[in-house]
Design a protein around this motif. Structure first.
Motif, PDB file in Angstrom:
ATOM      1  N   VAL A 113      35.114  42.632  49.676  1.00 54.26           N
ATOM      2  CA  VAL A 113      35.816  42.609  48.393  1.00 54.26           C
ATOM      3  C   VAL A 113      35.121  43.529  47.398  1.00 54.26           C
ATOM      4  CG1 VAL A 113      36.428  41.175  46.404  1.00 54.26           C
ATOM      5  CG2 VAL A 113      36.731  40.284  48.723  1.00 54.26           C
ATOM      6  N   CYS A 114      33.790  43.445  47.340  1.00 51.32           N
ATOM      7  CA  CYS A 114      33.041  44.282  46.403  1.00 51.32           C
ATOM      8  C   CYS A 114      33.225  45.763  46.726  1.00 51.32           C
ATOM      9  CB  CYS A 114      31.562  43.906  46.435  1.00 51.32           C
ATOM     10  SG  CYS A 114      31.204  42.276  45.732  1.00 51.32           S
ATOM     11  N   SER A 116      35.812  47.167  48.195  1.00 49.81           N
ATOM     12  CA  SER A 116      37.172  47.603  47.887  1.00 49.81           C
ATOM     13  C   SER A 116      37.449  47.627  46.389  1.00 49.81           C
ATOM     14  CB  SER A 116      38.192  46.678  48.577  1.00 49.81           C
ATOM     15  OG  SER A 116      38.112  45.359  48.064  1.00 49.81           O
ATOM     16  N   ARG A 117      36.804  46.723  45.641  1.00 52.06           N
ATOM     17  CA  ARG A 117      37.070  46.627  44.204  1.00 52.06           C
ATOM     18  C   ARG A 117      36.132  47.486  43.363  1.00 52.06           C
ATOM     19  NH1 ARG A 117      39.683  41.946  42.418  1.00 52.06           N
ATOM     20  NH2 ARG A 117      39.632  43.065  40.410  1.00 52.06           N
ATOM     21  N   SER A 125      30.939  51.159  39.268  1.00 56.12           N
ATOM     22  CA  SER A 125      32.387  51.323  39.391  1.00 56.12           C
ATOM     23  C   SER A 125      32.877  52.456  38.500  1.00 56.12           C
ATOM     24  CB  SER A 125      33.104  50.019  39.015  1.00 56.12           C
ATOM     25  OG  SER A 125      32.836  49.669  37.669  1.00 56.12           O
ATOM     26  N   ASN A 163      37.296  37.823  44.375  1.00 51.78           N
ATOM     27  CA  ASN A 163      38.339  38.581  43.680  1.00 51.78           C
ATOM     28  C   ASN A 163      38.618  38.006  42.302  1.00 51.78           C
ATOM     29  OD1 ASN A 163      39.571  40.923  45.049  1.00 51.78           O
ATOM     30  ND2 ASN A 163      39.932  39.496  46.725  1.00 51.78           N
ATOM     31  N   ILE A 166      35.748  38.759  39.812  1.00 49.92           N
ATOM     32  CA  ILE A 166      35.827  40.137  39.322  1.00 49.92           C
ATOM     33  C   ILE A 166      36.964  40.283  38.316  1.00 49.92           C
ATOM     34  CG2 ILE A 166      36.300  42.528  40.002  1.00 49.92           C
ATOM     35  CD1 ILE A 166      34.843  41.940  42.628  1.00 49.92           C
ATOM     36  N   ASP A 167      38.107  39.676  38.604  1.00 46.64           N
ATOM     37  CA  ASP A 167      39.238  39.718  37.669  1.00 46.64           C
ATOM     38  C   ASP A 167      38.857  39.121  36.321  1.00 46.64           C
ATOM     39  OD1 ASP A 167      40.947  40.928  39.469  1.00 46.64           O
ATOM     40  OD2 ASP A 167      41.865  39.046  40.136  1.00 46.64           O
TER      41      ASP A 167
END
Length: 220
Positions: A113-114, A116-117, A125, A163, A166-167
């Motif tokens: 997840v990390c 991909s995000r 990022s 997820n 992070i959101d």
């Protein structure tokens, strides 16, 4: 142990914020005057709390303030992985545990997840809000898999949980740390499974202490 180096891009200067300097002076006073260098680790930590990371100008400033050679502070900063040597996310620094218990419980999915995000490991990022890395054991094995986000533990995580975390940080929220299952701290899911009899705690099961022969206290 991996090689740890200072970031290629460095700020031109560093200055202690008033609150940082006040707290650093508080730490320095805990040591004899000729041992003020003992405050180097608290000093680096306070710098990181102020800036989010430890820069080369900050290391030099702290060295001058503590009366230390620059190389001595650099040695400490590069040895301890708790000190970030490059800029981290303005919203969240995510450190995912990759030691065996967490890996067996699914930390690999959290890392996916990390990736991909946010991007590859140890990468800021694109929007500058997030930074993530894989770390060694954070000492919460019973609540695996887990990650430390900024200063707090988020435990019993799934990919969906990561997820959502992070959101939430991206939206400026402060998600509640701790387990993501029905448990308190490291207790079993659903509550305690042993030592649940109230008599163990209300005194009703206590037995009187028998007085042993010749048990009178001996005078000094």
């Amino acid at each position: 142990m991996s090689v740890r180096r200072l970031a290629k891009d460095q700020p031109a200067s560093f200055a202690f914020a008033k609150a940082t300097k006040t707290k650093l002076d508080w730490w320095i006073q805990k040591y004899p005057e000729d041992r003020r260098q003992s405050a180097v680790i608290p000093g680096l930590w306070l710098i990181q709390k102020q800036e989010g990371w430890v820069s080369e100008p900050a290391i030099r400033t702290l060295a001058d303030y503590l009366g230390m050679a620059y190389i001595r502070v650099l040695e400490v900063a590069t040895f301890y992985t708790m000190f970030m040597l490059e800029p981290v996310g303005s919203a969240a620094l995510i450190q995912v545990c990759g030691t065996t218990p967490c890996m067996l419980r699914g930390s690999g999915e959290l890392m996916k997840v990390c990736k991909s995000r946010i991007g590859p490991k140890q990468t800021l990022s694109a929007d500058g809000k997030f930074y993530w890395e894989e770390v060694e054991c954070l000492g919460a094995c019973v609540n695996a898999p887990m990650a430390m986000v900024n200063d707090y533990y988020f435990e019993d995580l799934t990919a969906a949980d990561m997820n959502q975390i992070i959101d939430d940080f991206a939206a400026g929220k402060s998600p509640k740390p701790g387990p993501r299952v029905d448990r308190v701290n490291s207790a079993p899911e659903g509550g305690a499974q042993t030592l649940t009899d109230p008599k163990l705690y209300d005194g009703s099961a206590a037995k009187p202490i028998k007085k042993l022969p010749n048990s009178e206290p001996v005078s000094a």
